[in-house]
Scaffold this active site. Sequence first.
Site, PDB file in Angstrom:
ATOM      1  N   TRP A 180       7.237   3.926   1.104  1.00  0.00           N
ATOM      2  CA  TRP A 180       7.112   5.336   0.737  1.00  0.00           C
ATOM      3  C   TRP A 180       6.780   6.169   1.988  1.00  0.00           C
ATOM      4  O   TRP A 180       7.449   7.168   2.288  1.00  0.00           O
ATOM      5  CB  TRP A 180       6.017   5.473  -0.323  1.00  0.00           C
ATOM      6  CG  TRP A 180       5.841   6.837  -0.897  1.00  0.00           C
ATOM      7  CD1 TRP A 180       6.725   7.886  -0.821  1.00  0.00           C
ATOM      8  CD2 TRP A 180       4.715   7.299  -1.649  1.00  0.00           C
ATOM      9  NE1 TRP A 180       6.211   8.974  -1.482  1.00  0.00           N
ATOM     10  CE2 TRP A 180       4.990   8.646  -1.993  1.00  0.00           C
ATOM     11  CE3 TRP A 180       3.518   6.719  -2.070  1.00  0.00           C
ATOM     12  CZ2 TRP A 180       4.083   9.407  -2.741  1.00  0.00           C
ATOM     13  CZ3 TRP A 180       2.622   7.473  -2.823  1.00  0.00           C
ATOM     14  CH2 TRP A 180       2.907   8.795  -3.158  1.00  0.00           C
ATOM     15  N   ARG A 183       8.571  -0.185  -7.628  1.00  0.00           N
ATOM     16  CA  ARG A 183       8.370  -0.685  -8.975  1.00  0.00           C
ATOM     17  C   ARG A 183       7.795   0.436  -9.821  1.00  0.00           C
ATOM     18  O   ARG A 183       8.424   1.437 -10.043  1.00  0.00           O
ATOM     19  CB  ARG A 183       7.448  -1.928  -8.887  1.00  0.00           C
ATOM     20  CG  ARG A 183       7.462  -2.861 -10.071  1.00  0.00           C
ATOM     21  CD  ARG A 183       6.472  -4.005  -9.848  1.00  0.00           C
ATOM     22  NE  ARG A 183       5.111  -3.534  -9.599  1.00  0.00           N
ATOM     23  CZ  ARG A 183       4.154  -3.440 -10.527  1.00  0.00           C
ATOM     24  NH1 ARG A 183       4.388  -3.849 -11.756  1.00  0.00           N
ATOM     25  NH2 ARG A 183       2.963  -2.974 -10.232  1.00  0.00           N
ATOM     26  N   LYS A 184       6.528   0.319 -10.254  1.00  0.00           N
ATOM     27  CA  LYS A 184       5.964   1.373 -11.102  1.00  0.00           C
ATOM     28  C   LYS A 184       5.472   2.562 -10.286  1.00  0.00           C
ATOM     29  O   LYS A 184       5.542   3.699 -10.728  1.00  0.00           O
ATOM     30  CB  LYS A 184       4.785   0.814 -11.897  1.00  0.00           C
ATOM     31  CG  LYS A 184       5.166  -0.072 -13.057  1.00  0.00           C
ATOM     32  CD  LYS A 184       3.930  -0.310 -13.903  1.00  0.00           C
ATOM     33  CE  LYS A 184       4.136  -1.359 -14.959  1.00  0.00           C
ATOM     34  NZ  LYS A 184       2.862  -1.692 -15.637  1.00  0.00           N
ATOM     35  N   GLY A 185       4.852   2.255  -9.149  1.00  0.00           N
ATOM     36  CA  GLY A 185       4.379   3.328  -8.274  1.00  0.00           C
ATOM     37  C   GLY A 185       3.323   4.217  -8.912  1.00  0.00           C
ATOM     38  O   GLY A 185       3.373   5.435  -8.794  1.00  0.00           O
ATOM     39  N   SER A 218       0.809  -1.225   0.000  1.00  0.00           N
ATOM     40  CA  SER A 218       0.000   0.000   0.000  1.00  0.00           C
ATOM     41  C   SER A 218       0.838   1.270   0.000  1.00  0.00           C
ATOM     42  O   SER A 218       0.292   2.371   0.073  1.00  0.00           O
ATOM     43  CB  SER A 218      -0.917   0.004   1.229  1.00  0.00           C
ATOM     44  OG  SER A 218      -1.786  -1.098   1.192  1.00  0.00           O
ATOM     45  N   GLY A 219       2.170   1.113  -0.053  1.00  0.00           N
ATOM     46  CA  GLY A 219       3.026   2.303   0.002  1.00  0.00           C
ATOM     47  C   GLY A 219       3.732   2.433   1.348  1.00  0.00           C
ATOM     48  O   GLY A 219       4.105   3.536   1.753  1.00  0.00           O
ATOM     49  N   HIS A 240       2.621  -4.816   9.100  1.00  0.00           N
ATOM     50  CA  HIS A 240       1.343  -5.223   8.507  1.00  0.00           C
ATOM     51  C   HIS A 240       0.545  -6.018   9.548  1.00  0.00           C
ATOM     52  O   HIS A 240      -0.288  -6.862   9.190  1.00  0.00           O
ATOM     53  CB  HIS A 240       1.559  -6.093   7.266  1.00  0.00           C
ATOM     54  CG  HIS A 240       2.507  -5.516   6.247  1.00  0.00           C
ATOM     55  ND1 HIS A 240       2.331  -4.293   5.677  1.00  0.00           N
ATOM     56  CD2 HIS A 240       3.634  -6.027   5.690  1.00  0.00           C
ATOM     57  CE1 HIS A 240       3.330  -4.069   4.804  1.00  0.00           C
ATOM     58  NE2 HIS A 240       4.122  -5.107   4.808  1.00  0.00           N
ATOM     59  N   MET A 290      13.703   7.565  -4.670  1.00  0.00           N
ATOM     60  CA  MET A 290      13.758   6.329  -3.878  1.00  0.00           C
ATOM     61  C   MET A 290      14.277   5.164  -4.712  1.00  0.00           C
ATOM     62  O   MET A 290      15.058   4.351  -4.255  1.00  0.00           O
ATOM     63  CB  MET A 290      12.386   6.015  -3.274  1.00  0.00           C
ATOM     64  CG  MET A 290      12.051   6.921  -2.098  1.00  0.00           C
ATOM     65  SD  MET A 290      10.483   6.516  -1.310  1.00  0.00           S
ATOM     66  CE  MET A 290      10.744   4.837  -0.745  1.00  0.00           C
ATOM     67  N   TYR A 325      -3.108   6.314  -0.635  1.00  0.00           N
ATOM     68  CA  TYR A 325      -2.000   6.302  -1.598  1.00  0.00           C
ATOM     69  C   TYR A 325      -2.341   7.185  -2.802  1.00  0.00           C
ATOM     70  O   TYR A 325      -1.508   7.957  -3.271  1.00  0.00           O
ATOM     71  CB  TYR A 325      -1.753   4.852  -2.036  1.00  0.00           C
ATOM     72  CG  TYR A 325      -0.660   4.648  -3.054  1.00  0.00           C
ATOM     73  CD1 TYR A 325       0.625   4.283  -2.652  1.00  0.00           C
ATOM     74  CD2 TYR A 325      -0.908   4.775  -4.424  1.00  0.00           C
ATOM     75  CE1 TYR A 325       1.636   4.074  -3.595  1.00  0.00           C
ATOM     76  CE2 TYR A 325       0.084   4.573  -5.358  1.00  0.00           C
ATOM     77  CZ  TYR A 325       1.354   4.216  -4.947  1.00  0.00           C
ATOM     78  OH  TYR A 325       2.349   4.007  -5.881  1.00  0.00           O
TER      79      TYR A 325
HETATM   80  S1  PPS Z   1       5.510  -3.896   1.135  1.00  0.00           S
HETATM   81  O1  PPS Z   1       6.277  -5.027   0.595  1.00  0.00           O
HETATM   82  O2  PPS Z   1       4.164  -4.330   1.525  1.00  0.00           O
HETATM   83  O3  PPS Z   1       6.176  -3.226   2.241  1.00  0.00           O
HETATM   84  O4  PPS Z   1       5.370  -2.892  -0.084  1.00  0.00           O
HETATM   85  P1  PPS Z   1       4.929  -1.363   0.037  1.00  0.00           P
HETATM   86  O5  PPS Z   1       6.124  -0.543   0.320  1.00  0.00           O
HETATM   87  O6  PPS Z   1       3.759  -1.240   0.934  1.00  0.00           O
HETATM   88  O7  PPS Z   1       4.362  -1.049  -1.406  1.00  0.00           O
HETATM   89  C1  PPS Z   1       5.122  -1.151  -2.578  1.00  0.00           C
HETATM   90  C2  PPS Z   1       4.414  -0.309  -3.629  1.00  0.00           C
HETATM   91  O8  PPS Z   1       4.619   1.088  -3.332  1.00  0.00           O
HETATM   92  C3  PPS Z   1       5.192   1.717  -4.475  1.00  0.00           C
HETATM   93  N1  PPS Z   1       6.084   2.818  -4.065  1.00  0.00           N
HETATM   94  C4  PPS Z   1       5.866   4.104  -4.374  1.00  0.00           C
HETATM   95  N2  PPS Z   1       4.855   4.701  -5.020  1.00  0.00           N
HETATM   96  C5  PPS Z   1       4.940   6.051  -5.182  1.00  0.00           C
HETATM   97  N3  PPS Z   1       5.965   6.798  -4.743  1.00  0.00           N
HETATM   98  C6  PPS Z   1       7.015   6.238  -4.084  1.00  0.00           C
HETATM   99  N4  PPS Z   1       8.024   6.985  -3.665  1.00  0.00           N
HETATM  100  C7  PPS Z   1       6.982   4.819  -3.877  1.00  0.00           C
HETATM  101  N5  PPS Z   1       7.813   3.935  -3.274  1.00  0.00           N
HETATM  102  C8  PPS Z   1       7.249   2.729  -3.404  1.00  0.00           C
HETATM  103  C9  PPS Z   1       5.953   0.605  -5.145  1.00  0.00           C
HETATM  104  O9  PPS Z   1       6.310   0.928  -6.454  1.00  0.00           O
HETATM  105  C10 PPS Z   1       4.970  -0.539  -5.014  1.00  0.00           C
HETATM  106  O10 PPS Z   1       3.868  -0.401  -5.898  1.00  0.00           O
HETATM  107  P2  PPS Z   1       3.829  -1.049  -7.385  1.00  0.00           P
HETATM  108  O11 PPS Z   1       2.420  -0.887  -7.844  1.00  0.00           O
HETATM  109  O12 PPS Z   1       4.234  -2.477  -7.244  1.00  0.00           O
HETATM  110  O13 PPS Z   1       4.777  -0.237  -8.191  1.00  0.00           O
END
Ligand code: PPS
Length: 311
Positions: free
Chosen positions: A47, A274-276, A43-44, A102, A227, A188
């Site tokens: 981040w 990843r894609k974010g 869920s981020g 979590h 990041m 998010y």
């Molecule tokens: S985990 O393993 O549960 O702790 O993963 P988590 O950190 O919760 O979530 C990973 C997803 O967050 C995206 N992400 C970001 N999005 C926007 N901005 C920033 N800076 C950022 N950093 C991490 C990350 O890309 C993962 O999402 P997806 O859809 O896989 O890209």
Amino acid sequence: KPPGLVKLYGVTWPGMVTKEALDALKAYDVWEDDVWVVTYPKSGTHWAVEIVNLILVDGHEDKINRAQQSHPVEFHIKRPNAPPPQYEAMKDWKAPRVVMTHLTEELMPSQIYQGKGKVVYVIRNPKDTTVSNWNFVGKMKFDPKFEKWDDFVRESFSEDMMYGTWFAYVLNFWKKHRHDKNFLFLKYEDMKTDPKGAVIQISDFLGKNLSEEAIERVVEFSSLNSMKARFSQAKPAKEAPPQSPPADKASAPSSDEAKAGPSKTKFGAPSIIRKGIVGDWKTVFTVAQNEELDALYREKMAGSGLTIQFE
Ligand code: PPS
């Protein structure tokens, strides 16, 4: 070797979680200035942790105490000569401690619900968490039932899913704690639309009065690109950027990464950053899967007062 799954207190966990850890955390000594970043997986979390870390050092990234880098606090890796689990090591950390977890609502430290510490709670739409998780645990071959997209998506919305279903996880916290003073709920999708607004919200919640320059630094260093550059240094040269498989090829090996083995980030796992983006689910969900989830969403969310953006 993939860690597999373990069932404890009626919840399915990754194999790195132990009853010992869950019991210790329920009775955990929370500090007043602790910041617990709590999320359903993908869920981020990272981040939000990075934003909090940056806020605490006025946006000076090099001042973040990486020795106190957090992983999900419920993890308890048991092997000969393993270091003590984080929840033990944290007793010697310097305040303020930033903790990611979590843990489910029932298993969070009781002291949190007595108002101790602060919780930054991030909610991300369940379609994107599913796809993000698919790209993560699916690729890690975490458990045989996670190997095919069709199975994975079905499993994700069954009670047996790792950490439970998104609905149970999110709604338990939302319904019980949305008005608690030591909880800040963030979405998010809102953070993506207005990252600066999110930074200001979090810093106000933490009682940090940041200058305009400090806010800008936090926004910059917590951006996806910053990041990604800082946390993905150890990628194998051959690796191609992970691609979401199209719906009809969802269960096929999807990228060079699958062949080369998971890329290692500083977090020690494949592609946490990843894609974010918002709406990546559209590249993977079939029309039927999407309709099924929409129906479930309407049923589960009715009357919750929580609205989620999917694109
Ligand atoms: S985990 O393993 O549960 O702790 O993963 P988590 O950190 O919760 O979530 C990973 C997803 O967050 C995206 N992400 C970001 N999005 C926007 N901005 C920033 N800076 C950022 N950093 C991490 C990350 O890309 C993962 O999402 P997806 O859809 O896989 O890209």
